[in-house]
Design a protein around this motif. Structure first.
Motif, PDB file in Angstrom:
ATOM      1  N   VAL A 248       5.102  47.200 -27.481  1.00  0.00           N
ATOM      2  CA  VAL A 248       4.979  45.966 -28.272  1.00  0.00           C
ATOM      3  C   VAL A 248       4.001  45.007 -27.588  1.00  0.00           C
ATOM      4  O   VAL A 248       3.104  44.434 -28.220  1.00  0.00           O
ATOM      5  N   LEU A 249       4.169  44.847 -26.282  1.00  0.00           N
ATOM      6  CA  LEU A 249       3.300  43.928 -25.543  1.00  0.00           C
ATOM      7  C   LEU A 249       1.844  44.378 -25.576  1.00  0.00           C
ATOM      8  O   LEU A 249       0.928  43.573 -25.784  1.00  0.00           O
ATOM      9  N   ALA A 250       1.641  45.680 -25.386  1.00  0.00           N
ATOM     10  CA  ALA A 250       0.267  46.194 -25.344  1.00  0.00           C
ATOM     11  C   ALA A 250      -0.419  46.033 -26.693  1.00  0.00           C
ATOM     12  O   ALA A 250      -1.597  45.665 -26.761  1.00  0.00           O
ATOM     13  N   VAL A 251       0.322  46.283 -27.770  1.00  0.00           N
ATOM     14  CA  VAL A 251      -0.276  46.142 -29.106  1.00  0.00           C
ATOM     15  C   VAL A 251      -0.721  44.701 -29.332  1.00  0.00           C
ATOM     16  O   VAL A 251      -1.851  44.434 -29.760  1.00  0.00           O
TER      17      VAL A 251
ATOM     18  N   GLY B 219      -3.661  43.692 -27.134  1.00  0.00           N
ATOM     19  CA  GLY B 219      -4.898  44.263 -27.669  1.00  0.00           C
ATOM     20  C   GLY B 219      -5.397  43.498 -28.876  1.00  0.00           C
ATOM     21  O   GLY B 219      -6.578  43.158 -28.982  1.00  0.00           O
ATOM     22  N   LEU B 220      -4.466  43.184 -29.797  1.00  0.00           N
ATOM     23  CA  LEU B 220      -4.861  42.447 -31.007  1.00  0.00           C
ATOM     24  C   LEU B 220      -5.354  41.037 -30.664  1.00  0.00           C
ATOM     25  O   LEU B 220      -6.347  40.571 -31.227  1.00  0.00           O
ATOM     26  N   GLY B 221      -4.661  40.385 -29.748  1.00  0.00           N
ATOM     27  CA  GLY B 221      -5.058  39.026 -29.364  1.00  0.00           C
ATOM     28  C   GLY B 221      -6.437  39.013 -28.721  1.00  0.00           C
ATOM     29  O   GLY B 221      -7.270  38.146 -29.010  1.00  0.00           O
ATOM     30  N   THR B 222      -6.699  40.001 -27.889  1.00  0.00           N
ATOM     31  CA  THR B 222      -8.002  40.088 -27.219  1.00  0.00           C
ATOM     32  C   THR B 222      -9.100  40.416 -28.231  1.00  0.00           C
ATOM     33  O   THR B 222     -10.173  39.820 -28.222  1.00  0.00           O
ATOM     34  N   TRP B 223      -8.795  41.372 -29.114  1.00  0.00           N
ATOM     35  CA  TRP B 223      -9.772  41.770 -30.141  1.00  0.00           C
ATOM     36  C   TRP B 223     -10.152  40.575 -31.014  1.00  0.00           C
ATOM     37  O   TRP B 223     -11.333  40.319 -31.268  1.00  0.00           O
TER      38      TRP B 223
END
Lengths: 39, 516
Positions: free
Chosen positions: B14-17, B20-24
């Motif tokens: 959950v954290l990684a997803v 990743g989305l926040g960075t993208w």
């Protein structure tokens, strides 16, 4: 005087439905914004 | 019981997803320190409402409302908690457009405090605001580490390191932009998960009727809408939460992030409506917990603070427990990223006044560095398993005695810095004299017998009333007359060039400096 079983049941389920209603509202707002942005 | 490995794996995914989305999403959007800390005029109604809901609803909704329902005041306390969570948002629906009107280029509440009241009130507000936000953050981290330890035996430091690390990764990169974007996704996931998860949980407990019978058998007062301890709890929670949230920089940031004043007003109102059923629904687990033998609501072994998770642990299958873990992680992420950036933004927005002519790059770097410091501190504190409830109450009391004097200056030209500081400190002293955690200290000084019996109800109400009344009285006798339109000229964008065409960064000049 405590809540009766019917009132308590209604209280519980109304809360659950309100959470779902807020979700539906959010989806509606996003859909509306998306539609106005793409048309 | 869910194994530690599975719980950690789900949490990490959950954290990684989201990281990743926040960075993208943030790529190419953070061009200046303004983008990093204010995201000015960028959020439409849907995004605004979602980020307000996500920032407001932390992991605390899985702890405090259930505890209140199970141990303090039943259904009345629960409704009080829901209303208490909504009231600050209703107030901001009125206050937000006014802040945008009088301080259109602002960033933080401390900036306003400095420009309106001068350095002493500024220092006091800075202390109270940062203390409250950090305690809130520490409580969130402590709560989630304790929850995962309870339901899956995950060591505290592993949960804290995972959450602190991943949330830091996207917040330090994308700042407020990343926080608002991930908040939006988290709200869209949280709402159905909470509703469907609770409905499934309720059915697995035998339905609402079964829970009703359980509560009646355990303590029928908990279902009495007129239960006095519940009413008192509900009342002081409203005041305490209102005071604390008025000093929460996260809301001030979002007032500027809204597309326009109408969006800000409407979004705060919708969010206020949304949080009530969310808090009440989560808190209903506390009522369900009253039927458990393992629940201890007083004395040694007190565990009503984890009533929600006692129900999860004893009654639910592994998939439902994992769904609860996901909900808890989403709740913590949405609040942690908000507070990482909020605390960092308070300091960053003040830097142009404290440092000689910093560049935009230096300010953005400083904002990121402060984010790292806040995240590390919160992660370390969260891994200790401290009891933060008492500190939380103390921070709430500080804020309760401060918010009326602070905000009165937005509505009247008469309040002065020294007068409002006196009103705040007087409110704090009176409230503190009846504050239960201070009772031991007062007894040591031999004055406890001279004061009313300590209670949170008396303490919060008196801090609020004394600071409010004094703020009005001292303003009446104050010779000062502050032109509110000066706030606009004294607070400007950080990336705005000066009128001489130079690159001197925006300043927030205090009242005294301007008068000169």
């Amino acid at each position: 005087m405590g809540l009766g079983v019917t009132a308590f049941t209604a209280f519980v389920w109304v809360n659950v439905l309100l959470v779902l209603a807020v979700f539906a509202y959010e989806v509606y707002v996003f859909a509306t914004e998306y539609r106005s942005a793409t048309h | 019981m869910v194994t530690s490995t599975v719980a950690l794996a789900v949490t990490a995914v959950v954290l990684a997803v989201f990281a990743g989305l926040g960075t993208w999403y943030s790529r190419g959007r953070v061009g200046s320190v303004e983008d990093f800390i204010s995201a000015r005029d960028s959020a439409g109604p849907g995004v605004m409402t979602a980020t307000l809901v996500a920032s407001s609803m932390g992991a605390w909704i899985l702890f405090s409302p259930a505890e209140a329902a199970a141990a303090f005041g039943g259904v009345t306390a629960l409704v009080g908690y829901g209303v208490g969570s909504a009231v600050p948002l209703v107030v901001y629906a009125r206050l937000g457009p006014r802040i945008r009107e009088y301080v259109p280029a602002g960033h933080s509440l401390t900036e306003y405090a400095y420009a309106r009241y001068g350095p002493w009130m500024y220092g006091y507000v800075l202390l109270v605001s940062v203390a409250y936000m950090f305690v809130f953050l520490a409580a969130e981290m402590t709560g989630i580490t304790g929850a995962l330890a309870l339901v899956a035996g995950v060591p505290l430091w592993q949960t804290a390191a995972l959450i602190g690390g991943f949330v830091l990764a996207y917040t330090v990169y994308g700042g407020l932009q990343a926080s608002i974007f991930t908040d939006t996704l988290q709200t869209l996931l949280l709402l159905p998960l909470l509703a469907v998860g609770f409905a499934a949980a309720l059915l697995s407990l035998g339905g609402a009727g079964e829970v009703h019978d359980t509560v009646i058998a355990a303590n029928p007062d908990l279902l009495d809408p007129g239960f006095v301890p519940g009413l008192k709890f509900g009342t002081y929670v409203v005041v305490a939460v209102l005071g604390a949230e008025m000093l929460n920089q996260a809301w001030w940031q979002r007032i500027y992030a809204g597309r326009d004043a109408a969006t800000v007003r409407k979004s705060f109102l919708v969010a206020a409506v949304a949080v009530v059923p969310m808090v009440v629904t989560a808190g209903l687990f506390g009522l369900a917990a009253t039927g458990l033998d393992s629940l201890v609501t007083s004395g040694d072994g007190y565990n009503a603070d984890v009533a929600f998770f006692l129900v999860v642990q004893e009654s639910f299958s592994e998939p439902v427990t994992l769904a609860v873990v996901v909900v808890a992680v989403l709740l913590v992420m949405s609040t942690a990223d908000t507070l990482f950036n909020a605390i960092a933004s308070v300091v960053t927005a003040d830097l142009p006044r404290l440092v000689d002519d910093p560049s935009d790059e230096a300010l953005t770097l400083a904002g990121r560095a402060f984010t790292v410091v806040v995240a590390l501190a919160a992660t370390v504190v969260g891994a200790q398993g401290y009891s933060v409830l008492q500190i939380f109450f103390t921070a709430d009391l500080l804020a309760t005695a401060t918010f009326v004097p602070l905000l009165y200056g937005l509505y009247s030209t008469r309040p002065s810095g020294p007068g409002m500081l006196v009103a705040s400190v007087a409110g704090l002293f009176v409230g503190g004299s009846m504050f239960p955690p201070a009772a031991g200290m007062l007894a040591d000084f031999g004055v406890a017998g001279l004061l009313p019996a300590p209670s949170f109800f008396r303490s919060f109400l008196s801090a609020f009333l004394v600071s409010s009344v004094l703020a009005v009285v001292l303003s009446r006798v104050s010779p000062a007359a502050f032109d509110l339109d000066r706030l606009d000229s004294e607070i400007s964008r950080i990336d705005e060039p000066t009128t001489d065409g130079g690159t001197d960064r925006a300043r927030t000049t205090g009242p005294e400096e301007v008068r000169e």
